[in-house]
Write a protein that holds these residues in place. Structure first.
Motif, PDB file in Angstrom:
ATOM      1  N   ASP A  61      12.386 -10.922 -14.521  1.00 44.51           N
ATOM      2  CA  ASP A  61      11.379  -9.882 -14.744  1.00 44.51           C
ATOM      3  C   ASP A  61      11.139  -9.635 -16.230  1.00 44.51           C
ATOM      4  N   GLU A  62      12.186  -9.808 -17.039  1.00 47.20           N
ATOM      5  CA  GLU A  62      12.018  -9.635 -18.484  1.00 47.20           C
ATOM      6  C   GLU A  62      11.180 -10.755 -19.086  1.00 47.20           C
ATOM      7  N   GLU A  63      11.365 -11.961 -18.585  1.00 47.88           N
ATOM      8  CA  GLU A  63      10.719 -13.130 -19.167  1.00 47.88           C
ATOM      9  C   GLU A  63       9.334 -13.405 -18.596  1.00 47.88           C
ATOM     10  N   LEU A  64       9.104 -13.001 -17.353  1.00 44.91           N
ATOM     11  CA  LEU A  64       7.872 -13.396 -16.673  1.00 44.91           C
ATOM     12  C   LEU A  64       7.222 -12.193 -16.023  1.00 44.91           C
ATOM     13  N   TYR A  65       5.904 -12.108 -16.144  1.00 45.99           N
ATOM     14  CA  TYR A  65       5.158 -11.082 -15.422  1.00 45.99           C
ATOM     15  C   TYR A  65       4.479 -11.733 -14.222  1.00 45.99           C
ATOM     16  N   GLY A 125       1.335 -26.778 -13.210  1.00 47.46           N
ATOM     17  CA  GLY A 125       0.295 -25.785 -13.413  1.00 47.46           C
ATOM     18  C   GLY A 125      -0.450 -26.019 -14.704  1.00 47.46           C
ATOM     19  N   PRO A 126      -1.491 -25.239 -14.934  1.00 43.42           N
ATOM     20  CA  PRO A 126      -2.297 -25.396 -16.157  1.00 43.42           C
ATOM     21  C   PRO A 126      -1.473 -25.108 -17.404  1.00 43.42           C
ATOM     22  N   ALA A 127      -1.968 -25.577 -18.522  1.00 43.21           N
ATOM     23  CA  ALA A 127      -1.296 -25.332 -19.797  1.00 43.21           C
ATOM     24  C   ALA A 127      -1.276 -23.846 -20.110  1.00 43.21           C
ATOM     25  N   GLY A 128      -0.185 -23.378 -20.679  1.00 41.42           N
ATOM     26  CA  GLY A 128      -0.091 -21.993 -21.108  1.00 41.42           C
ATOM     27  C   GLY A 128       0.298 -21.005 -20.040  1.00 41.42           C
ATOM     28  N   THR A 129       0.720 -21.478 -18.873  1.00 38.14           N
ATOM     29  CA  THR A 129       1.077 -20.555 -17.785  1.00 38.14           C
ATOM     30  C   THR A 129       2.559 -20.203 -17.777  1.00 38.14           C
ATOM     31  N   GLY A 130       3.312 -20.649 -18.763  1.00 42.10           N
ATOM     32  CA  GLY A 130       4.713 -20.240 -18.874  1.00 42.10           C
ATOM     33  C   GLY A 130       5.708 -21.139 -18.186  1.00 42.10           C
ATOM     34  N   LYS A 131       5.379 -22.407 -17.986  1.00 42.64           N
ATOM     35  CA  LYS A 131       6.293 -23.309 -17.278  1.00 42.64           C
ATOM     36  C   LYS A 131       7.592 -23.513 -18.066  1.00 42.64           C
ATOM     37  N   SER A 132       7.476 -23.759 -19.349  1.00 42.97           N
ATOM     38  CA  SER A 132       8.681 -23.949 -20.169  1.00 42.97           C
ATOM     39  C   SER A 132       9.497 -22.668 -20.247  1.00 42.97           C
ATOM     40  N   GLN A 133       8.809 -21.535 -20.296  1.00 42.30           N
ATOM     41  CA  GLN A 133       9.515 -20.262 -20.357  1.00 42.30           C
ATOM     42  C   GLN A 133      10.337 -20.038 -19.093  1.00 42.30           C
ATOM     43  N   ILE A 134       9.800 -20.462 -17.949  1.00 40.82           N
ATOM     44  CA  ILE A 134      10.543 -20.367 -16.697  1.00 40.82           C
ATOM     45  C   ILE A 134      11.807 -21.218 -16.779  1.00 40.82           C
ATOM     46  N   PHE A 145      -1.325  -8.630 -21.817  1.00 42.48           N
ATOM     47  CA  PHE A 145      -1.726  -8.295 -23.183  1.00 42.48           C
ATOM     48  C   PHE A 145      -1.201  -6.918 -23.573  1.00 42.48           C
ATOM     49  N   THR A 146      -1.330  -5.953 -22.675  1.00 39.86           N
ATOM     50  CA  THR A 146      -0.975  -4.574 -22.982  1.00 39.86           C
ATOM     51  C   THR A 146       0.532  -4.348 -23.054  1.00 39.86           C
ATOM     52  N   LYS A 147       1.270  -4.903 -22.090  1.00 43.18           N
ATOM     53  CA  LYS A 147       2.700  -4.599 -21.976  1.00 43.18           C
ATOM     54  C   LYS A 147       3.617  -5.608 -22.663  1.00 43.18           C
ATOM     55  N   PHE A 148       3.104  -6.802 -22.925  1.00 45.16           N
ATOM     56  CA  PHE A 148       3.977  -7.837 -23.482  1.00 45.16           C
ATOM     57  C   PHE A 148       3.484  -8.357 -24.838  1.00 45.16           C
ATOM     58  N   ALA A 149       2.263  -8.916 -24.846  1.00 46.80           N
ATOM     59  CA  ALA A 149       1.792  -9.598 -26.056  1.00 46.80           C
ATOM     60  C   ALA A 149       1.639  -8.652 -27.239  1.00 46.80           C
ATOM     61  N   MET A 150       0.873  -7.576 -27.073  1.00 48.99           N
ATOM     62  CA  MET A 150       0.617  -6.667 -28.185  1.00 48.99           C
ATOM     63  C   MET A 150       1.872  -5.937 -28.662  1.00 48.99           C
ATOM     64  N   PRO A 151       2.709  -5.365 -27.780  1.00 50.37           N
ATOM     65  CA  PRO A 151       3.943  -4.724 -28.273  1.00 50.37           C
ATOM     66  C   PRO A 151       4.847  -5.688 -29.042  1.00 50.37           C
ATOM     67  N   LYS A 152       4.931  -6.941 -28.599  1.00 52.10           N
ATOM     68  CA  LYS A 152       5.780  -7.917 -29.283  1.00 52.10           C
ATOM     69  C   LYS A 152       5.264  -8.196 -30.694  1.00 52.10           C
ATOM     70  N   VAL A 153       3.945  -8.330 -30.830  1.00 50.88           N
ATOM     71  CA  VAL A 153       3.368  -8.607 -32.144  1.00 50.88           C
ATOM     72  C   VAL A 153       3.532  -7.408 -33.067  1.00 50.88           C
ATOM     73  N   LEU A 154       3.270  -6.213 -32.559  1.00 50.22           N
ATOM     74  CA  LEU A 154       3.401  -5.009 -33.381  1.00 50.22           C
ATOM     75  C   LEU A 154       4.824  -4.835 -33.896  1.00 50.22           C
ATOM     76  N   LYS A 155       5.793  -5.116 -33.049  1.00 50.12           N
ATOM     77  CA  LYS A 155       7.191  -4.990 -33.454  1.00 50.12           C
ATOM     78  C   LYS A 155       7.532  -6.010 -34.535  1.00 50.12           C
ATOM     79  N   ARG A 156       7.001  -7.222 -34.392  1.00 43.35           N
ATOM     80  CA  ARG A 156       7.326  -8.284 -35.334  1.00 43.35           C
ATOM     81  C   ARG A 156       6.773  -8.007 -36.734  1.00 43.35           C
ATOM     82  N   ILE A 157       5.558  -7.437 -36.802  1.00 42.20           N
ATOM     83  CA  ILE A 157       4.959  -7.239 -38.125  1.00 42.20           C
ATOM     84  C   ILE A 157       5.153  -5.811 -38.644  1.00 42.20           C
ATOM     85  N   GLY A 158       5.839  -4.959 -37.877  1.00 37.54           N
ATOM     86  CA  GLY A 158       6.201  -3.632 -38.371  1.00 37.54           C
ATOM     87  C   GLY A 158       5.131  -2.577 -38.245  1.00 37.54           C
ATOM     88  N   LEU A 159       4.270  -2.631 -37.237  1.00 38.61           N
ATOM     89  CA  LEU A 159       3.253  -1.607 -36.997  1.00 38.61           C
ATOM     90  C   LEU A 159       3.665  -0.727 -35.821  1.00 38.61           C
TER      91      LEU A 159
END
Length: 497
Positions: free
Chosen positions: A240-244, A275-284, A420-434
């Motif tokens: 659940d932490e790694e995949l939505y 599956g298609p590219a970018g669907t998280g296969k390697s992350q799984i 985008f809302t729960k994973f991508a944007m919070p991760k980016v904001l944390k990384r760049i300090g916003l």
């Protein structure tokens, strides 16, 4: 029961009494030694021994013993009990009169030794390497059939597995003291190659290849294929932490975990994620390796055009070397690992010397893999393959039959919004300090972001979009001195135009 004579000098007297073996051996599965689960127990009826004591194993008065070098002289104590895994090691230490330091505790039944460490000293030494060789052997003896042990803080600077078996002396000593930690066929192979490496009847090139192959093979910890049970609640939390979303995929992985818990072995089939590219296969795949608590290695089949890259080259060539698969075992340092085979559908085309994909069959069957350079079958029962592919139509039927196929669907519009809302944007904001309030995307702005990439598969594009928005907000705050930035639909369309 073997009888060990640790005397440093041979006696010419034929009337000399036979040595007496004072100890009994006991079986132990303990992977971390303590006073309650010691390596060996020494007699302390006549004298209580210090917590840390120096000396060497010897044979005083024809009794298997340890010589303590104390402040008031040299004292001898009989060995009462020994962990059966350490008998050969103690014999080796005694035969070669190697100074060591013991850590132990006086108990009711004797002085319980739970650590043996090397003692640095000048002059000639039998130790075949600098500090670390003895620890290397002890750790292998302890961890040969279970998970890696945790070092105590006191000995944090003595890490055996950083020491590699490279010299013939260290290889020979390891085989004598810890050879039983290896599978039978590898132990027999090692003896033969050691004979070649020492022989004067073969070329220098053959001796060099034999020594190199021994170093590679013996530095791998050949574990059993027994797997401890995995907490399903903890495994589900990681997924659940790694995949939505992807509930069907998570369910299939959880079924695999439950199967391992029942059988304590890996499933007969690996996982093929299509599956298609970018669907998280390697992350799984990385999440599964984390759940299994195994090291992982990747095979990028799109870059492998010659089967020899996987199988290694024959030792008849001066520049011969092992293949990628054997190198993966060596880099992991153990035989149980996850092979992540990326782009399996790109493995069908070779350069005329064969099909690289066909080489994978022996690895996937878990019957053992033979590298041309090593010239020995290595066990693969602890290997769990996870492959990824974009199109399963390009994968041969024999390869497909070795996998449980899981189709990874693309994310829906609503799923991408949540990611985008729960994973991508919070991760980016944390990384760049916003802070979250410094970069706000309205609902209309979010819809505009997702619409920008509605014709692309996966979530890589929306992760890059989050990076673009956050970087733009940071620019406005740092350069234009804005207090905070709000992105609506119009601003998003302008930014991505």
């Amino acid at each position: 029961m073997p009888v060990f004579d640790f005397s440093s000098s041979s006696s010419s007297s034929k009337e000399q009494a036979k040595p007496v073996c004072t100890y009994t051996s006991f079986l132990s599965d303990a992977k971390e030694k303590t006073p309650e689960e010691p390596i060996l127990v020494l007699d302390n009826t006549k004298r209580q021994w210090s917590h840390h004591a120096s000396g060497m194993f010897a044979n005083q008065s024809k009794r298997t013993a340890f010589e303590f070098n104390d402040t008031d002289g040299t004292w001898s104590a009989d060995i009462l009990r020994v962990d059966a895994r350490f008998i050969s090691l103690i014999k080796w230490l005694g035969d070669n009169r190697i100074p060591i330091r013991l850590s132990g505790q006086n108990m009711e039944d004797g002085y319980a030794v739970y650590k043996i460490r090397e003692t640095a000293y000048g002059g000639a030494t039998k130790l075949s390497a600098e500090d670390g060789f003895l620890q290397f052997m002890i750790e292998r003896l302890l961890a040969s059939n279970a998970a890696e042990e945790v070092e105590e803080d006191e000995d944090a600077d003595e890490v055996g597995d950083e020491m590699k078996l490279t010299s013939l002396q260290s290889i020979s000593d390891f085989m004598m003291c810890a050879g039983k930690t290896m599978p039978d066929n590898i132990r027999l192979w090692a003896r033969r190659n050691l004979a070649v490496a020492r022989s004067s009847e073969v070329s220098q090139e053959e001796r060099r290849h034999a020594q190199r192959a021994l170093s590679i093979m013996l530095n791998v910890q050949w574990k059993s294929n027994y797997f401890e049970a995995i907490d399903p609640v903890w495994a589900r939390k990681i997924l659940d932490e790694e995949l939505y979303g992807l509930e069907r995929v998570k369910q299939r992985i959880m079924e695999t975990i439950i199967q391992i818990n029942r059988t304590h072995t890996l499933p007969a089939y690996g996982l093929l994620l299509v599956g298609p590219a970018g669907t998280g296969k390697s992350q799984i795949a990385y999440a599964v390796a984390r759940i299994l608590k195994l090291p992982w290695t990747t095979l990028d089949m799109s870059s492998i055009k010659d089967p020899e890259q996987l199988t290694g080259s024959s030792r008849i060539y001066a520049n011969a070397k092992p293949g990628i698969i054997m190198e993966a075992f060596s880099n992991a340092g153990e035989s149980n690992l996850v092979f992540i085979i990326n782009e399996l559908d790109k493995a069908a085309s070779g350069k005329g010397n064969g099909n690289p994909a066909d080489v994978l069959l022996t690895l996937l069957d878990n019957l053992g893999f033979t590298d041309n350079y090593m010239e020995c079958m290595v066990p693969t029962t602890g290997v769990y393959p996870i492959a990824t592919a974009n199109n399963k139509e390009d994968i041969s039927a024999p390869i497909m039959s070795r996998f449980a196929v899981i189709d990874i669907p693309d994310y829906t519009f609503e799923e991408k919004k949540i990611i985008f809302t729960k994973f991508a944007m919070p991760k980016v904001l944390k990384r760049i300090g916003l802070r979250e309030e410094e970069c706000v995307v309205t609902d209309a702005g979010l819809d505009a972001v997702i619409h920008q990439f509605e014709n692309t598969t996966g979530i890589r594009d929306i992760e890059q979009a989050a990076e673009h928005l956050a970087a733009n907000a940071l620019y406005q705050i740092e350069v234009e001195h804005a207090g905070h930035v709000v992105f609506d639909a119009a601003q998003v369309e302008t930014l991505f135009a």
